[in-house]
Write a protein that holds these residues in place. Sequence first.
Motif, PDB file in Angstrom:
ATOM      1  N   CYS A  32     -15.731  -6.146  53.590  1.00  0.00           N
ATOM      2  CA  CYS A  32     -16.061  -7.344  52.815  1.00  0.00           C
ATOM      3  C   CYS A  32     -16.091  -8.536  53.759  1.00  0.00           C
ATOM      4  CB  CYS A  32     -15.039  -7.595  51.708  1.00  0.00           C
ATOM      5  SG  CYS A  32     -15.307  -6.551  50.266  1.00  0.00           S
ATOM      6  N   GLU A 153     -23.245 -10.833  47.661  1.00  0.00           N
ATOM      7  CA  GLU A 153     -22.712 -11.299  46.375  1.00  0.00           C
ATOM      8  C   GLU A 153     -23.438 -10.651  45.203  1.00  0.00           C
ATOM      9  OE1 GLU A 153     -21.518 -15.379  46.011  1.00  0.00           O
ATOM     10  OE2 GLU A 153     -22.208 -15.779  48.041  1.00  0.00           O
ATOM     11  N   ARG A 163     -18.463  -7.338  35.720  1.00  0.00           N
ATOM     12  CA  ARG A 163     -18.116  -7.366  37.135  1.00  0.00           C
ATOM     13  C   ARG A 163     -17.090  -6.286  37.472  1.00  0.00           C
ATOM     14  NH1 ARG A 163     -18.593 -12.357  40.285  1.00  0.00           N
ATOM     15  NH2 ARG A 163     -17.253 -12.056  42.065  1.00  0.00           N
ATOM     16  N   ARG A 167     -17.778  -3.114  39.816  1.00  0.00           N
ATOM     17  CA  ARG A 167     -16.902  -2.909  40.967  1.00  0.00           C
ATOM     18  C   ARG A 167     -16.380  -1.474  40.970  1.00  0.00           C
ATOM     19  NH1 ARG A 167     -12.312  -7.365  40.832  1.00  0.00           N
ATOM     20  NH2 ARG A 167     -14.018  -8.858  40.849  1.00  0.00           N
ATOM     21  N   THR A 185     -18.695 -11.504  49.477  1.00  0.00           N
ATOM     22  CA  THR A 185     -18.174 -11.975  48.192  1.00  0.00           C
ATOM     23  C   THR A 185     -17.392 -13.270  48.377  1.00  0.00           C
ATOM     24  OG1 THR A 185     -16.760 -11.450  46.297  1.00  0.00           O
ATOM     25  CG2 THR A 185     -16.100 -10.498  48.400  1.00  0.00           C
ATOM     26  N   GLU A 190     -11.916  -9.265  44.469  1.00  0.00           N
ATOM     27  CA  GLU A 190     -12.963  -8.278  44.728  1.00  0.00           C
ATOM     28  C   GLU A 190     -12.776  -7.699  46.137  1.00  0.00           C
ATOM     29  OE1 GLU A 190     -16.712  -8.525  42.487  1.00  0.00           O
ATOM     30  OE2 GLU A 190     -17.425  -9.394  44.368  1.00  0.00           O
TER      31      GLU A 190
END
Length: 244
Positions: A32, A153, A163, A167, A185, A190
Motif C-alpha cells: 500500500c 484509490e 468498501r 476490500r 489509498t 485499509e
Amino acid sequence: MEHVSMVFDRDGKSVPVLDDINLDVSEEEFICLVGPSGCGKSTLLNLMGGFLSPTSGSITIDGEAVHGPDPRRILVFQERGVFPWLTVAGNIGFGLSKLSRAEREERITHYVQLVRLQGFEQTYPSDLSGGMKQRLQVARALAVNPDILYLDEPFGALDSVTRLIMRGELLRIWQAERRTIIFVTHDIDEAVQLADRVVVLSSRPAKIENILTIDIPHPRNISSRRYLELRDDLLSKIGLAYTV
Ligand SMILES: Nc1ncnc2c1ncn2[C@@H]1O[C@H](COP(=O)(O)OP(=O)(O)OP(=O)(O)O)[C@@H](O)[C@H]1O
Ligand SMILES: [Mg+2]
C-alpha cells in the motif's frame, strides 16, 4: 525502482514530483502506498505501469526495463477508467478476446457477481453511479488475470459498507490467485488491513519516508493488540509526514 525521480514541466517551470525513489517489490506482495494529496502517488503508479517515463532512474520488472503499458500488468486509474462506449459486460469482457465465447461469458458473469452489478450487464457507464463505475473498473482489471495490479484509490468513491465488502473480496482474490498488488489509498485502516508493507511517502517532491511491515496473518483481527499498535505506528508516521 532504482533512484527514480520525476520532474514535470509546467509552463516552462520544472515541478519536481518524485525524488530518488528506491523500492523492491516481491512477487505476490501486497504493497500500500500512502502519502499526502498531490505528493506523487498516481505519478508513481503511472511510472510503474509504463504510462510515463522517469526523468532519471530505472524501473525493472523481472529484470526487464518497463518501456510502456503491458497487458500482463493492469492499472486501475484514479479517474477515467471505464470505456463509456461499452456496456458493463462489454467493459469486463474487453480484454478477453482470446477466450472462447463461452469462457468469456462465464468470466463476465463471475466478475459481474463479484462486484455486485447483476442486472446492469447491458447498462452504459453514463447510467452508473460513481461507486458502480469504480467497481466496474476493478472487475475489468481482475477479469484479465494480470500478474501485477496497480490500483489507484480504487474504493475511494464507495460507501463504507461496499468498501469493506470490496476490500474483503480483493483480499480473497489476492490470497486465492496470488497477484502482486500495488494499492494507493488515503485510508489508514485499509492499508493496515490489506498490506504486507505500507510505503509512506513525504509531501512533494515525494521521497520514501518510511516502510512499515504489517506482520499479521490474514484474516486480520482489527481489534487485536498488534493491529492497533501497527495502526498507531502508521498514524504517527503519517502525522509527521503531513506536518513537514
Ligand atoms: N502531467 C503532468 N504535468 C505536470 N504536472 C503534473 C502532471 N501530472 C501530475 N502533476 C503534478 O504532480 C504532482 C503529483 O501529482 P499526483 O497526481 O501524482 O499526486 P497524488 O499523490 O496522486 O495526489 P492525490 O492523493 O490527490 O491523488 C501534483 O503537483 C500534480 O500537479
Ligand atoms: Mg492520485
